[in-house]
Write an enzyme that holds these catalytic residues in place. Structure first.
Site, PDB file in Angstrom:
ATOM      1  N   LEU A  14      -0.355  -4.492   1.913  1.00 51.60           N
ATOM      2  CA  LEU A  14      -1.184  -5.049   0.853  1.00 51.60           C
ATOM      3  C   LEU A  14      -2.114  -3.987   0.282  1.00 51.60           C
ATOM      4  O   LEU A  14      -2.851  -3.320   1.023  1.00 51.60           O
ATOM      5  CB  LEU A  14      -2.015  -6.208   1.391  1.00 51.60           C
ATOM      6  CG  LEU A  14      -1.268  -7.515   1.654  1.00 51.60           C
ATOM      7  CD1 LEU A  14      -1.968  -8.329   2.718  1.00 51.60           C
ATOM      8  CD2 LEU A  14      -1.156  -8.321   0.371  1.00 51.60           C
ATOM      9  N   ASP A  15      -2.082  -3.835  -1.024  1.00 50.48           N
ATOM     10  CA  ASP A  15      -3.067  -3.022  -1.712  1.00 50.48           C
ATOM     11  C   ASP A  15      -4.435  -3.690  -1.545  1.00 50.48           C
ATOM     12  O   ASP A  15      -4.514  -4.899  -1.269  1.00 50.48           O
ATOM     13  CB  ASP A  15      -2.666  -2.933  -3.191  1.00 50.48           C
ATOM     14  CG  ASP A  15      -3.701  -2.232  -4.040  1.00 50.48           C
ATOM     15  OD1 ASP A  15      -4.136  -1.131  -3.661  1.00 50.48           O
ATOM     16  OD2 ASP A  15      -4.080  -2.790  -5.092  1.00 50.48           O
TER      17      ASP A  15
END
Length: 233
Positions: A14-15
């Site tokens: 996940l960014d």
């Protein structure tokens, strides 16, 4: 590390900025401060959303066209950000629940961000999400790890992650391109700073419009891949 969960069913990277949280307040303030310190104030009213996503080192070079000034601006930015601006940041509604659902469902979770890793770790901890993630990966202080592709590569290699059952989630073309460089697909989220048009042009695998929809979409993608992979005997 997260608590007791079912056997891993896949991995999600996940960014952070624009995906898990909205960092605009602190990032914009620190960016303006840095440019003022090197004698090039940012004009009032000019948009700044474009700076969230790409490596800051690149953004300062683009604006200043001078390696020494860009390096000085980056240091001013980090000083201002570390002094408290990093906490001028808000968790997107529904993201804590989405992360919890994925972790409880047996996915291995990692943060993969272009933000300096020390800052990213503090932000993830501030939101109470650290127990849900196995580790936070970000850019290095010396600039050796800076591009999103490099961050993802470091995560995959260090954690011995199978690309066949791994997906990236992010809001900018840099997430899509960085994932592709490492043999991964990327789900693009439209609540961040890139938007549907940018993510579609970059050829994101699919788009997600609400955090509440993210766990189901990831399950669908990963489960479809698991269904066609050879079974271990």
């Amino acid at each position: 590390m997260s608590g007791s969960v079912p056997a891993p069913r896949g991995t999600v990277l996940l960014d952070l900025d624009g995906t898990i949280s909205d960092p605009a307040g602190g990032v914009y303030a620190s960016f303006r401060f840095a440019l003022e310190q090197v004698g090039k104030p940012w004009p009032d009213g000019e948009p700044l959303a474009w700076i969230i996503g790409p490596p800051l080192r690149e953004s300062f070079m683009l604006l200043l066209d001078d390696p020494e000034k860009a390096a000085a601006a980056l240091q001013h930015y980090r000083t201002h950000y570390a002094a408290g601006a990093l906490y001028d940041n808000r968790l997107y509604p529904g993201m804590a629940e989405a992360v919890a659902a994925l972790a409880d469902d047996g996915f291995r979770l990692y943060v993969a961000t272009s933000k300096l890793v020390g800052f990213a770790e503090k932000i993830v901890a501030r939101f109470g999400l650290a127990p849900r993630f196995e580790r936070v990966y970000g850019s290095s202080l010396d600039g050796r790890i800076d591009q999103k592709a490099d961050v993802i590569a470091m995560c995959l290699g260090t954690e011995d992650i199978d690309p066949e059952t791994c997906i990236m989630v992010g809001d900018r073309e840099h997430d899509v391109n960085g994932a592709r460089a490492n043999g991964l697909d990327c789900i693009g989220v439209t609540w961040g700073f890139g938007g549907a048009e940018e993510l579609t042009a970059a050829q994101a695998l699919t788009l997600c419009e609400r955090p509440a929809d993210l766990p189901g979409l990831i399950r669908q993608v990963i489960d479809a891949r698991l269904a066609v992979l050879p079974s271990e005997t």
